[in-house]
Design an enzyme around this catalytic site. Structure first.
Site, PDB file in Angstrom:
ATOM      1  N   GLU A   1      -0.659  -4.787  -1.283  1.00 20.14           N
ATOM      2  CA  GLU A   1      -0.088  -3.880  -2.281  1.00 20.14           C
ATOM      3  C   GLU A   1      -0.104  -4.530  -3.665  1.00 20.14           C
ATOM      4  O   GLU A   1      -0.259  -5.753  -3.798  1.00 20.14           O
ATOM      5  CB  GLU A   1       1.350  -3.503  -1.871  1.00 20.14           C
ATOM      6  CG  GLU A   1       2.067  -2.533  -2.807  1.00 20.14           C
ATOM      7  CD  GLU A   1       1.348  -1.206  -3.000  1.00 20.14           C
ATOM      8  OE1 GLU A   1       0.324  -1.201  -3.714  1.00 20.14           O
ATOM      9  OE2 GLU A   1       1.826  -0.182  -2.470  1.00 20.14           O
TER      10      GLU A   1
ATOM     11  N   HIS B   1       1.557   1.848   6.143  1.00 23.25           N
ATOM     12  CA  HIS B   1       2.482   1.211   7.080  1.00 23.25           C
ATOM     13  C   HIS B   1       3.731   2.078   7.309  1.00 23.25           C
ATOM     14  O   HIS B   1       4.048   2.971   6.513  1.00 23.25           O
ATOM     15  CB  HIS B   1       2.909  -0.155   6.545  1.00 23.25           C
ATOM     16  CG  HIS B   1       3.585  -0.068   5.199  1.00 23.25           C
ATOM     17  ND1 HIS B   1       4.908   0.281   5.040  1.00 23.25           N
ATOM     18  CD2 HIS B   1       3.100  -0.268   3.949  1.00 23.25           C
ATOM     19  CE1 HIS B   1       5.220   0.296   3.761  1.00 23.25           C
ATOM     20  NE2 HIS B   1       4.137  -0.038   3.077  1.00 23.25           N
TER      21      HIS B   1
END
Length: 426
Positions: free
Chosen positions: A306, A230
């Site tokens: 994550e 990202h």
């Protein structure tokens, strides 16, 4: 019975800005002699890459029909379209849905020019589409000068000499698309590589290595995961732990710019077929920017989230060292050690990511999929692909908005194709 007349169309389009000043190019070729039979190019004003590519396809089909109007009318014409736009090839072959409203009327127009049974589509690397690419750039250059492309001023055919070949295209059978039967031989013939069609060994210095994300033909098409980290958040430049157990920050202004840059880059490549994202906001925002460019939907996959860094969320490495030194040492020494406060160990993350990988490779066999995710999942996929030990996680650099790629073949082989590419950000 009369043998159908066969033609090859190579088409391309480009946009300097996407959207920006755009143009297309198309060339019709005799597959037996390699002779250029017709060229078409046009500056079309401000448009996207995909619109320009479709315009190039339409121009090429119209040129082929005009060359042999009688053959096209009585079904005696067979055309193979070769383009480096995966999007156009897959959509026109009927394997991908056409979702973007700008593409639907263009695809419909292209489909009306010749009978569907007369046309097949084949993706080729950009290096094999130089003639059409040069025409598209000539058209855009002419548009920049306030003029339209003129055949008399073109040097595209001279700059891209095409060796002749006596090989012919295989008969068209079955639905439109790059049919498995005979497709490899057709690609070899149209690439002017007789050794691939005849089985003879190439001369010294003639072998062409596999490049980019394309599959080796003898292994079949892999499931290719293009791994996009990202864009930046406010925590990224400060190098703070930012996992799935923290504040779920949004992209910063820099991160949004990075997302737009990678979106343009991936649109220009034209290889992404699906988009899958972590559920965290920074990934969803990055994926949305890409999806808007490509006209694709985003599927959310929880397994791509994550690591949960527990009590370390939002802290810098130095702050964790100061507050939780013993726990940090244990974490650095063993993949089984979890961050303070109930976070996930790297061993736990590896099991989650491996399970996600297995589901996605089965779901997307033979397809190229963008996975928008985080540092730990990407490093884990790379580590597992290489068969590297857990400590390898600490020996990889993975920048914000970087691209990596791993290909997974049906026989179990895995190939790391790219790691931490940030060229699109420069």
């Amino acid at each position: 019975m009369t043998q159908p007349r066969q033609l090859v169309i190579e088409a391309d389009g480009g946009s300097r800005g996407n959207p920006g000043p755009a143009g297309y190019g198309a060339v019709v070729i005799d597959p037996v002699t390699g002779e250029t039979l017709a060229e078409a190019a046009e500056y079309i004003g401000v448009a996207t890459n995909n619109v320009a590519e479709y315009k190039g396809l339409i121009a090429g089909l119209k040129a082929a029909k005009a060359l042999l109007p009688d053959a096209s009318a009585d079904g005696a014409l067979r055309v193979r379209v070769r383009m480096d736009s995966k999007l156009v090839v897959e959509q026109m072959s009927g394997r991908w849905k056409i979702k973007h409203p700008d593409m639907k009327p263009l695809a419909a127009e292209a489909a009306r020019i010749l009978p569907a049974s007369a046309v097949t589509y084949e993706w080729i690397p950009r290096e094999q589409n130089k003639h059409a690419d040069r025409l598209a750039n000539e058209a855009m250059d002419a548009g920049k000068r306030g003029r339209q492309w003129e055949p008399s001023s073109s040097t595209a055919a001279l700059d891209t000499p095409r060796p002749s070949t006596t090989a012919v295209l295989p008969p068209v059978s079955g639905p439109p698309g790059d049919a498995a039967a005979g497709a490899a031989k057709a690609r070899a013939a149209m690439s002017a590589r007789p050794e691939a069609a005849t089985g003879t060994a190439p001369a010294a210095g003639m072998a062409a290595p596999q490049v980019g994300w394309a599959a080796a033909p003898d292994l079949g098409a892999p499931a290719t995961f293009v791994l996009l980290r990202h864009g930046e958040t406010a925590l990224t430049p400060e190098k703070r732990f930012s996992g799935s157990g923290g504040s779920d920050p949004e992209l910063s202004a820099t991160g949004r710019d990075q997302a737009e840059r990678i979106a343009r880059s991936l649109a220009a490549r034209g290889t992404i077929e699906e988009i899958v994202s972590s559920p965290l906001r920074r990934c969803r925002e990055t994926a949305a920017a890409v999806a808007a460019r490509l006209g694709l939907e985003v599927r959310i996959e929880d397994g791509l989230r994550e690591t949960d860094f527990g009590a370390w969320e939002g802290l810098t490495f130095a702050e964790v060292r100061e507050r939780y030194g013993a726990d940090l040492d244990a974490w650095l020494a063993s993949a089984k050690a979890a961050p303070t406060g109930g976070g996930e160990s790297f061993a736990e993350v590896a099991r989650r990511v491996a399970s996600t990988r297995d589901r996605l490779t089965a779901r997307y066999a033979g397809r190229t999929v963008l996975l928008v995710t985080h540092v730990t999942p990407i490093k884990t996929l790379v580590r597992l692909a290489l068969g590297a030990p857990p400590e390898a996680m600490f020996r990889m650099e993975l920048s914000a908005a970087s691209v990596s790629a791993v290909a997974y073949y049906s026989d179990g082989n895995v190939s790391l194709r790219l790691l931490n590419d940030t060229s699109h950000l420069r």
